[in-house]
Design a protein around this motif. Structure first.
Motif: not given
Length: 142
Positions: A103-112, A117-130
């Motif tokens: 399991l990989l666990v990350v926090g969400d800084r609130g960008h949705t 998409t524009l900022l390339g947030s870490v949580s969005l990226h890892v959920t798509q590629h983990a």
């Protein structure tokens, strides 16, 4: 015994993710690995005037990780946690460390949505590629 990887950057969302990951590790019997990444150029860009020559970003990242662990975990859990401080972008580092993890666990800084998409947030990226399941621990919303 499995392994849970959690991203730690000292922010409130990462503290919540760390506490959640520790509870999951206790329930599942998994080992907890905390991961903090650092990049000199990224950190220097956030400091007005840049980082001074005597600042060691790796040591600063280690200090941030240690303080986060002390805040979010009880002393016994803190002693058991594996600590990794790695040079590189957070999404890339987390994806590499998550190889072979349960399991990989990350926090969400609130960008949705579009902002994420524009900022390339870490949580969005890892959920798509983990390479393993991902839990994004969300904070409270106003």
């Amino acid at each position: 015994m499995g392994r849970i990887v959690v991203g730690v950057d000292g922010s409130t969302p990462s503290l919540k993710a760390l506490a959640w990951a520790q509870r999951q590790a206790e329930l599942s019997g998994a080992e907890l690995e905390t991961v903090t990444s650092w990049e000199y150029d990224t950190w220097a860009a956030t400091v007005p005037g840049g980082l001074s020559a005597d600042v060691n970003p790796e040591e600063l990242a280690r200090q941030i990780q240690d303080e986060a662990i002390d805040k979010a975990l009880d002393p016994d859990a803190a002693k058991k946690a594996t600590r990794s401080v790695i040079n590189g972008g957070p999404a890339h580092v987390l994806l590499e460390q998550a190889k072979g993890a349960d399991l990989l666990v990350v926090g969400d800084r609130g960008h949705t949505g579009l902002v994420a998409t524009l900022l390339g947030s870490v949580s969005l990226h890892v959920t798509q590629h983990a390479p393993c399941p991902v839990t994004v621990v969300r904070g409270t919303t106003p």
